[in-house]
Design a protein around this motif. Structure first.
Motif, PDB file in Angstrom:
ATOM      1  N   CYS A   1      -0.434   7.729  -1.611  1.00  0.00           N
ATOM      2  CA  CYS A   1      -1.780   7.626  -2.071  1.00  0.00           C
ATOM      3  C   CYS A   1      -2.962   6.950  -1.635  1.00  0.00           C
ATOM      4  CB  CYS A   1      -1.664   8.400  -3.621  1.00  0.00           C
ATOM      5  SG  CYS A   1      -1.491   6.348  -4.205  1.00  0.00           S
ATOM      6  N   GLY A   2      -2.472   6.603  -1.263  1.00  0.00           N
ATOM      7  CA  GLY A   2      -3.479   4.508  -0.706  1.00  0.00           C
ATOM      8  C   GLY A   2      -4.021   3.783  -1.318  1.00  0.00           C
ATOM      9  N   TYR A   3      -2.897   3.623  -2.365  1.00  0.00           N
ATOM     10  CA  TYR A   3      -3.238   2.751  -3.610  1.00  0.00           C
ATOM     11  C   TYR A   3      -2.908   0.934  -2.987  1.00  0.00           C
ATOM     12  CZ  TYR A   3      -3.157  -0.069  -8.137  1.00  0.00           C
ATOM     13  OH  TYR A   3      -3.237  -0.714  -9.353  1.00  0.00           O
ATOM     14  N   ASP A   4      -3.749   0.340  -2.986  1.00  0.00           N
ATOM     15  CA  ASP A   4      -3.039  -1.142  -2.339  1.00  0.00           C
ATOM     16  C   ASP A   4      -2.599  -2.200  -3.183  1.00  0.00           C
ATOM     17  OD1 ASP A   4      -5.609  -1.305  -3.019  1.00  0.00           O
ATOM     18  OD2 ASP A   4      -6.242  -2.116  -1.023  1.00  0.00           O
ATOM     19  N   GLN A   5      -2.643  -1.430  -5.009  1.00  0.00           N
ATOM     20  CA  GLN A   5      -2.603  -2.893  -5.434  1.00  0.00           C
ATOM     21  C   GLN A   5      -1.114  -2.302  -6.119  1.00  0.00           C
ATOM     22  OE1 GLN A   5      -4.924  -4.754  -6.522  1.00  0.00           O
ATOM     23  NE2 GLN A   5      -5.887  -3.869  -4.572  1.00  0.00           N
ATOM     24  N   ASN A   6       0.157  -2.616  -5.128  1.00  0.00           N
ATOM     25  CA  ASN A   6       0.875  -2.155  -6.428  1.00  0.00           C
ATOM     26  C   ASN A   6       1.313  -3.604  -5.602  1.00  0.00           C
ATOM     27  OD1 ASN A   6       1.133   0.205  -7.057  1.00  0.00           O
ATOM     28  ND2 ASN A   6       1.334   0.927  -4.168  1.00  0.00           N
ATOM     29  N   PRO A   7       2.201  -4.133  -6.723  1.00  0.00           N
ATOM     30  CA  PRO A   7       2.781  -5.569  -6.615  1.00  0.00           C
ATOM     31  C   PRO A   7       4.114  -6.108  -5.126  1.00  0.00           C
ATOM     32  CG  PRO A   7       3.261  -4.903  -8.605  1.00  0.00           C
ATOM     33  CD  PRO A   7       2.705  -4.169  -7.862  1.00  0.00           C
TER      34      PRO A   7
ATOM     35  N   THR B   1       1.087  -1.237  -0.382  1.00  0.00           N
ATOM     36  CA  THR B   1      -0.095   0.106  -0.203  1.00  0.00           C
ATOM     37  C   THR B   1       0.917   1.243   0.032  1.00  0.00           C
ATOM     38  OG1 THR B   1      -1.267  -1.407   1.478  1.00  0.00           O
ATOM     39  CG2 THR B   1      -1.670   1.590   1.333  1.00  0.00           C
ATOM     40  N   CYS B   2       0.463   1.827  -0.819  1.00  0.00           N
ATOM     41  CA  CYS B   2       1.225   3.744  -1.114  1.00  0.00           C
ATOM     42  C   CYS B   2       0.945   4.570   0.227  1.00  0.00           C
ATOM     43  CB  CYS B   2       1.112   3.982  -1.925  1.00  0.00           C
ATOM     44  SG  CYS B   2       1.854   5.372  -2.677  1.00  0.00           S
ATOM     45  N   SER B   3       2.095   4.756   0.913  1.00  0.00           N
ATOM     46  CA  SER B   3       1.690   5.932   1.880  1.00  0.00           C
ATOM     47  C   SER B   3       1.713   7.117   1.438  1.00  0.00           C
ATOM     48  CB  SER B   3       2.947   5.889   3.073  1.00  0.00           C
ATOM     49  OG  SER B   3       3.454   6.434   2.564  1.00  0.00           O
TER      50      SER B   3
ATOM     51  N   GLY C   1       3.318   7.400  -8.698  1.00  0.00           N
ATOM     52  CA  GLY C   1       4.540   7.247  -8.714  1.00  0.00           C
ATOM     53  C   GLY C   1       5.820   7.790  -7.834  1.00  0.00           C
ATOM     54  N   SER C   2       4.657   7.996  -6.175  1.00  0.00           N
ATOM     55  CA  SER C   2       6.236   7.938  -5.177  1.00  0.00           C
ATOM     56  C   SER C   2       7.015   6.711  -4.988  1.00  0.00           C
ATOM     57  CB  SER C   2       4.979   8.366  -3.537  1.00  0.00           C
ATOM     58  OG  SER C   2       3.854   9.283  -4.793  1.00  0.00           O
ATOM     59  N   GLU C   3       7.726   6.715  -4.111  1.00  0.00           N
ATOM     60  CA  GLU C   3       8.346   4.930  -3.446  1.00  0.00           C
ATOM     61  C   GLU C   3       7.587   5.185  -2.598  1.00  0.00           C
ATOM     62  OE1 GLU C   3      12.997   5.319  -2.235  1.00  0.00           O
ATOM     63  OE2 GLU C   3      12.740   6.692  -2.553  1.00  0.00           O
ATOM     64  N   LEU C   4       7.971   3.572  -2.744  1.00  0.00           N
ATOM     65  CA  LEU C   4       7.067   2.534  -2.201  1.00  0.00           C
ATOM     66  C   LEU C   4       8.111   1.350  -0.699  1.00  0.00           C
ATOM     67  CD1 LEU C   4       5.264   0.680  -4.455  1.00  0.00           C
ATOM     68  CD2 LEU C   4       4.254   1.951  -3.195  1.00  0.00           C
ATOM     69  N   GLN C   5       7.718   2.249  -0.280  1.00  0.00           N
ATOM     70  CA  GLN C   5       8.346   1.822   1.681  1.00  0.00           C
ATOM     71  C   GLN C   5       8.070   0.312   1.937  1.00  0.00           C
ATOM     72  OE1 GLN C   5      10.973   3.543   3.101  1.00  0.00           O
ATOM     73  NE2 GLN C   5      10.343   5.597   1.381  1.00  0.00           N
TER      74      GLN C   5
END
Length: 185
Positions: free
Chosen positions: A7-13, A3-5, A23-27
């Protein structure tokens, strides 16, 4: 899934470095194995404080006052030319701007660098400088010679950007060979 911190998008593999949506860096969140003898501590997110109360006048028929809060986070910024004797010493940014050179088929751009020394290294639609949630960002629009950022306080430009990057006041930006100093309040 990650889950992207931002924008909240939760479908990132799993294993992705950047958010597919913004496009934000994922942690990646590291998982820790807790021995069964210890109960996990649940940390509740803090809720924001309520809006300030505005005192009501003491009239016989008080008029309700509703506080107004602006959700606009727009700020202005400037691109200041680093080259001496530049045809335009600075550009003011208050909204999204396309950086490039004029093309009769595609029309004008917001920031035209054709007359700058090194302007031959700038593509027609080279970059977009824009705000997202009050933060200035830049992205390459498929330019031939790229965009490079030298963060404030650094002595060298970083590698060519391939994903949208956050701009901070004091960063130096190179559109091909044309360089600017980015300033925002």
């Amino acid at each position: 899934m990650i889950t992207c911190s931002a924008c909240g998008y939760d479908q990132n593999p799993d294993g992705a470095e950047f958010c597919d949506a913004c496009g934000s860096e994922l942690q990646e969140v590291a998982t820790t194995v807790i021995p069964s003898s210890q109960a996990p501590t649940v940390i509740q997110p803090q809720t924001p404080p309520p809006p300030p109360q505005i005192p009501q006048p003491s009239y016989s028929n008080p008029i309700p006052i509703t506080p107004s809060f602006s959700t606009s986070t727009a700020t202005t910024a400037r691109l200041i030319a680093k080259q001496p004797s530049s045809p335009t010493p600075e550009f003011f940014l208050d909204s999204n701007a396309i950086v490039g050179i004029f093309d009769p088929d595609m029309g004008p751009v917001d920031i035209d660098l054709e007359s700058f020394s090194g302007g031959d290294t700038v593509s027609r639609n080279h970059a977009e400088v824009y705000q997202e949630a009050g933060v200035w960002k830049i992205k390459d629009l498929g330019s031939t010679n790229g965009i490079f950022i030298k963060p404030a306080g650094q002595t060298r430009f970083a590698a060519r950007i391939t994903l949208p990057e956050t701009l901070n006041s004091g960063d130096e930006i190179a559109f091909g060979k044309v360089r600017f100093l980015f300033q925002s309040p």
